[in-house]
Design a protein around this motif. Structure first.
Motif, short mmCIF file in Angstrom:
data_model
loop_
_atom_site.label_atom_id
_atom_site.label_comp_id
_atom_site.label_asym_id
_atom_site.label_seq_id
_atom_site.Cartn_x
_atom_site.Cartn_y
_atom_site.Cartn_z
N LEU A 96 -11.57 53.45 -12.71
CA LEU A 96 -12.53 54.46 -12.25
C LEU A 96 -13.12 54.11 -10.89
O LEU A 96 -13.52 55.01 -10.14
CB LEU A 96 -13.63 54.65 -13.30
N TYR B 111 -11.80 55.71 -7.53
CA TYR B 111 -12.29 56.99 -7.03
C TYR B 111 -13.54 56.71 -6.20
O TYR B 111 -14.47 56.06 -6.68
CB TYR B 111 -12.62 57.93 -8.21
N ALA C 81 -11.18 65.91 -7.03
CA ALA C 81 -10.84 65.68 -8.44
C ALA C 81 -9.80 66.69 -8.91
O ALA C 81 -8.86 66.33 -9.62
CB ALA C 81 -12.10 65.76 -9.30
N LEU D 87 -7.47 65.76 -12.18
CA LEU D 87 -8.41 65.45 -13.25
C LEU D 87 -8.81 66.75 -13.96
O LEU D 87 -8.67 67.83 -13.42
CB LEU D 87 -9.66 64.78 -12.70
N ILE E 211 -8.77 61.56 -17.67
CA ILE E 211 -10.01 61.34 -16.94
C ILE E 211 -10.66 62.69 -16.73
O ILE E 211 -10.02 63.63 -16.25
CB ILE E 211 -9.78 60.61 -15.61
N ALA F 157 -13.92 64.80 -15.11
CA ALA F 157 -15.03 64.81 -14.15
C ALA F 157 -15.95 65.95 -14.53
O ALA F 157 -15.51 67.10 -14.61
CB ALA F 157 -14.50 64.99 -12.74
N LEU G 33 -17.74 60.56 -14.16
CA LEU G 33 -16.34 60.40 -14.55
C LEU G 33 -16.30 59.81 -15.95
O LEU G 33 -17.09 58.92 -16.28
CB LEU G 33 -15.59 59.48 -13.59
N TYR H 190 -13.47 58.34 -18.84
CA TYR H 190 -12.14 57.97 -19.28
C TYR H 190 -12.13 58.14 -20.79
O TYR H 190 -12.95 57.56 -21.50
CB TYR H 190 -11.84 56.52 -18.89
#
Length: 192
Positions: free
Chosen positions: A51, A54, A63, A68, A99, A101, A111, A113
């Motif tokens: 992460l 980013y 994103a 994402l 992932i 956002a 963010l 995961y």
């Protein structure tokens, strides 16, 4: 033959010196983020490192471009096919990760995961782009189920251990200070 060798060595030297003076700028936006990694709770540092690739000034347009699953103002604005693919693989009991956002109404980004590994769900949140959050990172416990609760035209996504728990029970538990789930995110249903 000796002249070619000397010329080659000189050329390598000139290139090396040029690179030294010009410098090589590291741009973490060019990291191959498309290579999917599937981590569970035991790999928190690996998730955190992923992460961190980013940038802190990462925005929703980037994103979306990076593929994402992006939610802004409770609306899906990008990557819906990634979400559907993740849900499909989970339904087939295949390990996968995504992932997500989520963008606040102030434009701050969180963010997340989310992984499904060996029949368990795990989530890890990166709040470093979320102003005034008071925390940078946090993780959930492992959960057995990912539930989609349709409430008032919105899909509320939560991780739970009791497949029969209702959304109202989750809200009551939270109001009473009990943690029986990990609420991930909410998005408006398309058909409304």
């Amino acid at each position: 033959m000796q002249r070619k060798l000397i010329s080659t060595i000189m050329l390598i030297g000139v290139i090396s010196i040029s690179l030294f003076f010009v410098g090589c700028k590291f741009d973490n936006k060019n990291i191959n983020k498309s290579e999917k990694k599937i981590y569970g709770k035991s790999k928190i540092q690996d998730i955190k490192d992923l992460l961190k690739t980013y940038p802190l000034d990462y925005n929703s347009d980037e994103a979306i471009k990076d593929g994402l699953f992006v939610i802004s103002d409770n609306s899906i604005v990008g990557g819906e096919e990634k979400w559907n693919d993740f849900i499909s693989k989970v339904g087939d009991k295949k390990n996968d990760s995504i992932i997500v956002a989520t963008i606040s109404d102030k434009g701050d980004m969180r963010l997340m995961y989310l992984s499904y590994l060996d029949n368990k769900f795990f989530s890890y949140f990166d709040m470093t782009r979320f102003k005034d959050s008071g925390i940078d990172y946090y993780s959930s416990d492992e959960y057995k189920f990912l539930k989609v609760y349709d409430v008032l035209g919105e899909s509320n996504i939560a991780l739970v251990n009791d497949e029969s728990i209702t959304y109202e029970e989750i809200e009551n538990d939270l109001a009473n200070g009990l943690v029986t789930s990990c609420n991930l995110f909410t998005f408006k249903n398309n058909n409304d």
